[in-house]
Motif scaffolding. Sequence first.
Motif, PDB file in Angstrom:
ATOM      1  N   PRO B 169       0.810  -1.225   0.000  1.00 54.56           N
ATOM      2  CA  PRO B 169       0.000   0.000   0.000  1.00 54.56           C
ATOM      3  C   PRO B 169       0.843   1.275   0.000  1.00 54.56           C
ATOM      4  N   ALA B 171       4.226   1.274  -0.849  1.00 56.65           N
ATOM      5  CA  ALA B 171       5.457   1.057  -1.604  1.00 56.65           C
ATOM      6  C   ALA B 171       5.087   0.598  -2.997  1.00 56.65           C
ATOM      7  N   GLY B 172       4.954   1.564  -3.897  1.00 59.18           N
ATOM      8  CA  GLY B 172       4.643   1.242  -5.285  1.00 59.18           C
ATOM      9  C   GLY B 172       5.913   1.411  -6.094  1.00 59.18           C
ATOM     10  N   PHE B 198      -1.921  -5.516  -5.651  1.00 58.68           N
ATOM     11  CA  PHE B 198      -1.781  -5.538  -7.110  1.00 58.68           C
ATOM     12  C   PHE B 198      -1.028  -6.780  -7.580  1.00 58.68           C
ATOM     13  N   GLU B 256      -9.370  -7.126  -6.847  1.00 61.18           N
ATOM     14  CA  GLU B 256      -9.736  -5.766  -7.233  1.00 61.18           C
ATOM     15  C   GLU B 256     -10.787  -5.737  -8.344  1.00 61.18           C
ATOM     16  N   HIS B 257     -11.612  -4.700  -8.300  1.00 64.57           N
ATOM     17  CA  HIS B 257     -12.598  -4.419  -9.334  1.00 64.57           C
ATOM     18  C   HIS B 257     -11.973  -3.370 -10.246  1.00 64.57           C
ATOM     19  N   LYS B 258     -11.586  -3.782 -11.437  1.00 66.82           N
ATOM     20  CA  LYS B 258     -10.731  -2.930 -12.262  1.00 66.82           C
ATOM     21  C   LYS B 258     -11.417  -2.401 -13.513  1.00 66.82           C
ATOM     22  N   ILE B 429       1.143   1.592 -16.769  1.00 64.22           N
ATOM     23  CA  ILE B 429       1.271   1.696 -15.320  1.00 64.22           C
ATOM     24  C   ILE B 429       2.035   0.504 -14.736  1.00 64.22           C
TER      25      ILE B 429
END
Lengths: 575, 575
Positions: B169, B171-172, B198, B256-258, B429
């Motif tokens: 959360p 650390a992307g 992710f 996730e709902h993407k 991304i």
Amino acid sequence: MAAESAYKAPVEDYEFLFGEAFGLDLVARATDGEMTAGDGVDIVEAAGDFASSVLAPLQTIGDREGARLVDGSVRLPAGFAEAYQSFVESGWVTAEAPVSAGGDGLPGAIRAGLGEIWNGSNAAFALCWLLTAGQIHALDAVASDELRKVYLEKLVSGQWTGTMNLTEPDAGTDLGAIRTIATPREDGTWSLRGQKIFITWGDHDVAENIVHLVLARTPDAPAGAKGLSLFVVPKTLVNADGSLGERNGVTTVAVEHKLGIHGSPTCVLSYEDATGYLAGELHGGLAGMFVMMNSARAGMGFQATGISDSALQQASAYAAGRVQGGVIGRDSGAAIAEHPDVRRLLLSMSSKVFAMRALGVYAADLLDRAEDDESLAALAEFFVPILKGWTTEDALQVTSDAIQVHGGMGFIEETGVAQHYRDARIMPIYEGTTAIQSNDLVGRKVLRNGGATVEALLTDVEATIDALRGHGDPVAARTADRLERAVAATRRATTDLLGFANSPRDAYAVSVPYLMLLGTLAGGWMHALAVVAVLSHDEPKARGAERLTSADFYGAHHLPRVAALADTVAGGEIV
Amino acid sequence: MAAESAYKAPVEDYEFLFGEAFGLDLVARATDGEMTAGDGVDIVEAAGDFASSVLAPLQTIGDREGARLVDGSVRLPAGFAEAYQSFVESGWVTAEAPVSAGGDGLPGAIRAGLGEIWNGSNAAFALCWLLTAGQIHALDAVASDELRKVYLEKLVSGQWTGTMNLTEPDAGTDLGAIRTIATPREDGTWSLRGQKIFITWGDHDVAENIVHLVLARTPDAPAGAKGLSLFVVPKTLVNADGSLGERNGVTTVAVEHKLGIHGSPTCVLSYEDATGYLAGELHGGLAGMFVMMNSARAGMGFQATGISDSALQQASAYAAGRVQGGVIGRDSGAAIAEHPDVRRLLLSMSSKVFAMRALGVYAADLLDRAEDDESLAALAEFFVPILKGWTTEDALQVTSDAIQVHGGMGFIEETGVAQHYRDARIMPIYEGTTAIQSNDLVGRKVLRNGGATVEALLTDVEATIDALRGHGDPVAARTADRLERAVAATRRATTDLLGFANSPRDAYAVSVPYLMLLGTLAGGWMHALAVVAVLSHDEPKARGAERLTSADFYGAHHLPRVAALADTVAGGEIV
């Protein structure tokens, strides 16, 4: 994670545009001094309050619930009906309508602001308003006194809403292929039969009646678009005393499942012996529909600005609030908004949004002035396809950038930013695709008068370049240099385009690049005007530095596209 | 209306790329003559048959059903499990893996083709393959013999699948902020605790086990990215005899709902005293992860090509089949594909797709050759961020154009073309945003060696310009002229960028424009090579004329962007 719905109307920008950017009080000029820029700002501010409190909270709900067809009737998402009633009671429908139709007749510049705000806070909802407003303009232009009395009044009060019915399964861009048929009855009314598709707000439960404006063919009419007539076809028939009577022969066959604007019902309507009333001349239907379309096309520019700004606001808030990792050249703890590339994305978005917004105000004001001054008509009409085509295409990039600023979170639907990207994608398609806009631009507004209108625009731009040269500021100097190169490239492209006057495939193969060239140039001009306005103050104004940075960014990142597009135009069709 | 799922692999293009475009048999060179271009084409053709019959039919189902979390386990859409088993049994996982890992070790050029085809027919499904393939490369590089024996064999056979676990959360992009902790146990294993987000294909029901490759911090490790180690953490523990034992302490908290790739489960994974095995050196975790990431980044180029081509195929089929209205300069009854602007859109898309595809093959082959020839390493590594960044950004425009070709139908989900637009949006991304790619490019691969690698590329491009000049053909002459201007603009931009060596904010504020400049130039070079190859034949070849038109279009519509981007780079950061 809750979706971000903290929409805030860009009141400061409208204050600048109404009162400063164009070197005079636009509102005062448009109203012969009856109103001032300050009044305009008050109206925009009130609209912003309404939008933030009533419309924006329904943005996500509209997307998630969508419009549904239940037992033959369309149900809007929770809260839409109440919001619409509140919208009507607050007088916003009447505010938009011309005085001749019984409305408040607000000047175009202010209506541009309202259009942006309704769309920015809730584009799906705003479409209802946008189409009703367009129909009001059309009926005001062509309807008989009787139709005006029965229908126009109810539309202007907001009691009923309006739709435009053009498209059929085999007649989209090509209106001449329309097959819906209107047969005369002995009582003077007409019986309509046919199917219309992609009818925005074609059915709903937020107002008591719906007025469909339908393009149809009459028996023995000439072939093609010249055989089309316009009909008023109410959802529910109106009794002689004005009360509502029986349901008319219009049924909602389906509601489309779309990529975006889920809260806006896109309907398939079936006309089966539906009663219609001729509006305007027999076989002259396109004239009235063009009034509505012109209004809707300008409205698309405001929608593109609104959706883009809403995406920008959400991206800016996210970037300002998220701290992660070290930022080059900044103290630790800096938000990601300070990362060079995030900053680039935000400036790219905001400099485009300002350009769109300013051009919307400029064009809307020019359309107003052209009503009283024939000499401005060509220039005003010239900007309609540019405003519609360029802003809606660029909005796709702006809404995409907003996702990029969010990183992986941008791809998660709950974040809410993806909605703008989905909503925006229809804009370059409906109310005439970008190709339709560019063909209108190139065919009717450039080739037909040998580029005279383009040259008039370039002369105006050159006057602004001269004004920039009068200031010693480095941003002014850079902006002047860049704009000068863009003007030269535009002249080159226009000459090349005029050279294709006798080879139409060449002209129409590069008409979209040419439209985008003019839109990008016009955006640069808007920024240049802003620079001149900012530098004309002796004392620094609020956001003055920000406006200069925005103009400088636009000049470095967006304006160079003009020369690239000119190279493309030179090639004509590639065979 | 049924969605169009008639995916067809672009076999002819691969035939051209393997055997002709680069002036030699790429496959023969890569395999020291053990295979030929013809063998490569056979493999690509077989993959295409598999993709069309097994994967493409699940494209729409995957989008509509999506991956769902049911009682703590992820359920894939109907048909995915059977398709995966069939994919494994047909040997496609093993085909990708290097010989050192027990795979078939197909050359990179062919793997580029396979990558495009799996992604073009079903990108959500292909991600499972892509991540497993990446993990195979990583474990092959860093894992102990014991880990290889227990895990690598099962991955190469396709029996188990692999994931990469980096993001948390907070650390992307900033991996140094990773907080998942791995504590040593007395038996030599490690206990992992933390949350990863992710995680693509982080849980599913298509294979019997999942191998997570997890970046985590050990107690007393140095701060930042240098304190990270890599761990193999299986979903289900493996007994000493190789059979499956108890569930490990990894649970799927959410799916996730993407916006897109709904068929690919994007998971939130929670590690609670999960058993892990150190892979590679303690505190040397990034080395192994970079192997996986490099593989995944090149893979993104193939995904961008695949999704773009799939959108192009659908748009081309629609435009060829739809007849509406008269078409300028064509007989009545012409399809909309003949409208000048629809033709422009289709050529814009196809000329980009060819450039992406060719660059994918070129870069993949170069990466192969660099393994044996150190002197090619810098150039090969240079192309990885360009391939990933440029193709994924341009894919957004291509998939958007595909919607535009469909007009109003493009916005209706049932048409199916909007799925490509939604699916594509994640590509710039994940596996490192475009900014990450551009920072890698500018920081490590341009500034660090004073632009030497760029100059090596430009020298290669100039050799192609010379070859173009040797042909009398007008397309060759135009292509040479345009490419020459693009090379000059690239040199200008590179000089400007090198001037920012001591002002990193300036360099990183224009790193994405600079990456896009190089990608656009590289695409033009690919087309130029194609022109030379086509004109080198005495007899006209199938699709030769089409290849010349595509190159000519790219030169007129896309290549001018290089000069515009050079203007942008010159400005550095706008403050």
